[in-house]
Each structure stands twice: as C-alpha cells, then as structure tokens.
Design an enzyme around this catalytic site. Structure first.
Site, mmCIF file in Angstrom:
data_model
loop_
_atom_site.group_PDB
_atom_site.id
_atom_site.type_symbol
_atom_site.label_atom_id
_atom_site.label_comp_id
_atom_site.label_asym_id
_atom_site.label_seq_id
_atom_site.Cartn_x
_atom_site.Cartn_y
_atom_site.Cartn_z
ATOM 1 N N GLY A 8 3.947 19.689 -33.312
ATOM 2 C CA GLY A 8 4.441 19.105 -32.069
ATOM 3 C C GLY A 8 3.423 18.120 -31.511
ATOM 4 O O GLY A 8 3.290 17.953 -30.303
ATOM 5 N N MET A 13 2.312 17.871 -24.648
ATOM 6 C CA MET A 13 1.191 18.790 -24.804
ATOM 7 C C MET A 13 0.428 18.533 -26.093
ATOM 8 O O MET A 13 -0.789 18.718 -26.155
ATOM 9 C CB MET A 13 1.681 20.238 -24.755
ATOM 10 C CG MET A 13 2.044 20.724 -23.359
ATOM 11 S SD MET A 13 0.728 20.483 -22.134
ATOM 12 C CE MET A 13 -0.636 21.361 -22.882
ATOM 13 N N SER A 109 1.019 33.993 -25.730
ATOM 14 C CA SER A 109 0.772 34.398 -24.355
ATOM 15 C C SER A 109 1.784 33.729 -23.442
ATOM 16 O O SER A 109 2.248 32.614 -23.726
ATOM 17 C CB SER A 109 -0.654 34.011 -23.932
ATOM 18 O OG SER A 109 -0.956 34.473 -22.641
ATOM 19 N N ALA A 110 2.140 34.394 -22.336
ATOM 20 C CA ALA A 110 3.084 33.817 -21.381
ATOM 21 C C ALA A 110 2.506 32.576 -20.717
ATOM 22 O O ALA A 110 3.245 31.700 -20.274
ATOM 23 C CB ALA A 110 3.451 34.854 -20.314
ATOM 24 N N HIS A 143 7.203 25.923 -8.806
ATOM 25 C CA HIS A 143 7.198 24.993 -9.939
ATOM 26 C C HIS A 143 8.052 23.774 -9.615
ATOM 27 O O HIS A 143 8.778 23.753 -8.625
ATOM 28 C CB HIS A 143 7.734 25.673 -11.203
ATOM 29 C CG HIS A 143 6.753 26.593 -11.849
ATOM 30 N ND1 HIS A 143 6.604 27.906 -11.461
ATOM 31 C CD2 HIS A 143 5.847 26.396 -12.850
ATOM 32 C CE1 HIS A 143 5.664 28.493 -12.194
ATOM 33 N NE2 HIS A 143 5.187 27.588 -13.041
ATOM 34 N N HIS A 144 7.969 22.770 -10.473
ATOM 35 C CA HIS A 144 8.698 21.513 -10.300
ATOM 36 C C HIS A 144 10.209 21.736 -10.325
ATOM 37 O O HIS A 144 10.713 22.751 -10.824
ATOM 38 C CB HIS A 144 8.283 20.524 -11.399
ATOM 39 C CG HIS A 144 8.422 21.091 -12.779
ATOM 40 N ND1 HIS A 144 9.592 21.057 -13.503
ATOM 41 C CD2 HIS A 144 7.518 21.730 -13.573
ATOM 42 C CE1 HIS A 144 9.426 21.628 -14.677
ATOM 43 N NE2 HIS A 144 8.166 22.059 -14.749
ATOM 44 N N LYS A 147 12.297 22.796 -13.613
ATOM 45 C CA LYS A 147 12.151 24.085 -14.300
ATOM 46 C C LYS A 147 13.411 24.917 -14.102
ATOM 47 O O LYS A 147 13.844 25.152 -12.969
ATOM 48 C CB LYS A 147 10.927 24.838 -13.778
ATOM 49 C CG LYS A 147 10.606 26.113 -14.556
ATOM 50 C CD LYS A 147 9.294 26.724 -14.098
ATOM 51 C CE LYS A 147 8.965 28.014 -14.835
ATOM 52 N NZ LYS A 147 8.772 27.793 -16.291
ATOM 53 N N THR A 154 5.108 33.393 -16.190
ATOM 54 C CA THR A 154 3.778 33.734 -15.687
ATOM 55 C C THR A 154 3.866 34.720 -14.540
ATOM 56 O O THR A 154 3.082 35.674 -14.456
ATOM 57 C CB THR A 154 3.035 32.465 -15.234
ATOM 58 O OG1 THR A 154 2.905 31.584 -16.354
ATOM 59 C CG2 THR A 154 1.664 32.796 -14.683
#
Length: 252
Positions: A8, A13, A109-110, A143-144, A147, A154
């Site tokens: 990716g 990211m 992980s979350a 969050h934005h 989402k 989290t």
C-alpha cells in the site's frame, strides 16, 4: 538495518511511512506494493504482490481489507513477519490472521500510535485505583466527519483496557439518549463526535465525588500512526511466529 516491504506504498499512509523511513537510520524500504504505480519512489514498486521477490525482514500493510487475505498468505508462505495496520477486517479474516500467525509473526493493533498504547497501559493502573474507589468511567472520542464507524476502534480498545483492569465486570453504554434512567455503577460510557477534519481525539474521564481525573490523547496528523508502524516493524523483525500487538512494542 531492518528491511521493509511497504504494502500500500502509494496510499496516504504508505507515503507517510516512506518519508519517515527515509529519515530513519535503522530502517529501509526495499520494495513497495500498490495496484497504482503512480508515484516516484526511491524503491522498486510492484503492482502485484506475487511479483515481488525482494528479500526483506518485515512487511508493513496499510492498504485495504480486500487485500488482507493475499497479504496473509504471502507472508505465511515466505515466513515474513507482518505489521498489519489495515482496519475493517471481517470475522473470517481475523481467523485467517490467527492461522497465519502459526507460520510467521503478525502484529495487529486497533491503533498504531505509541501515545495511545502508552495511555492504555496507564489506564489499567488508574482504573485499579480510581474505579475501585467508586469513580465513574466515561470515554469521549472525536473524529473527522468522513469516519463511518462509531465508536472508534480505539475507543473500544481503551474501554477494554479499563474493563480488563476491573476483571471484565463492567458493561458498555453507547447512547445515553435512549436510556432515561440514572447511571448504573458498573458502566463504561462511550460517546462519539463526528465533524470537520479532526484526526482523532480521545478523552477518558474518571468522575468521582468532588474531583475529576481526565486522560487525553490528541492526534494532530496521521504521522503518529506511521511512526508507530515503523517502530512495530523494527520490533517484529526476527520474532518467532505468533500474534503480537503494540503493547509488546512499548513493553519489550
């Protein structure tokens, strides 16, 4: 020097991590995988995973849940440790992770943030003192506006940290507007806010008689998740097969 394959690599990211690794003397991206080879990278990029024959110590995956099964099969076959950062995995994919972890090391992980994972550790200690003393526990996450899931993964992981410290005796309440009664003792309330471009805010509130203690984490950019992924890759390289998470990284 830890050699990384970035799956990716041309996504947001993937590019964040590529920039971080360029400044990291302890790591190097030796190959990238992405269906869209539309960027100039300092490493070779393959549009198909099976075409990549470059030797590496670990793979970081920040792509899509649709690609997760192929990534797991590839890493299991090559016994290549995998830092799996992709979210939205289905139940059968979680089982696939467990099976693949018998053949290679997999870290999932979350939340990849070092700060959030340190916060989880602190919350377990705080709950044993404050919740035992009768403090109520609430989580507010922001969050934005784009989402889709609520509460965030989290927030649920933070709630699980609190509940684990209390031997799992608490239950979660997600929407108090539908419950017209006073708060029960063994509750962890979780509230979600969606708006603007908020990257990720989490507040864990311990509310007791005449005092309130709040633990807060603010993510100002997605770089924090990339930094955690790189540290996880360094940790996982050379590890024996099995399931790992970010708590292993911060508590080596």
């Amino acid at each position: 020097m830890v050699r990384i394959i970035m799956h990716g690599c041309n996504g947001h990211m993937g590019q964040v991590i590529s920039g971080l690794v360029e400044q990291d003397a302890g790591a190097q991206i030796v190959a990238g995988i992405d269906v869209a080879d539309n960027r100039a990278n300092s490493y070779p990029v393959f549009t198909k995973l099976e075409d990549c024959g470059i030797e590496a110590d670990v793979m970081i995956d920040f792509s899509s849940f649709r690609a997760a099964d192929g990534v797991l099969d590839y890493c299991a076959a090559k016994k290549l440790p995998l830092v799996l950062c992709t979210t939205g995995l289905k139940e059968e994919q979680l089982e696939h992770i467990k099976e693949s972890s018998k053949k290679t090391a997999i870290l999932r992980s979350a939340n990849m943030s070092l700060g959030i994972n340190t916060l989880m550790k602190l919350l377990r200690d705080a709950a044993k003192v404050l919740a035992e003393a009768g403090f109520d526990m609430e989580i507010v996450e922001k969050h934005h506006r784009l989402k889709c899931d609520a509460p965030s993964g989290t927030a649920l992981a933070l709630a699980d940290s609190l509940n684990e410290a209390m031997d799992g005796k608490y239950h979660y309440v997600y929407d108090r507007s539908q419950v017209h009664q006073q708060r029960e003792d063994l509750e962890i309330g979780i509230s979600a806010v969606r708006g603007g471009t908020i990257v990720g805010d989490h507040d864990v509130i311990f509310a007791g008689p005449d005092e309130v203690v709040t633990f807060s984490h603010r993510a100002y950019s997605k770089t924090v998740f990339g930094k955690g992924a790189v540290e996880a890759a360094k940790y996982l390289a050379g590890k024996a097969p099995g399931l790992y998470d970010m708590q292993d990284v911060i508590n080596p």
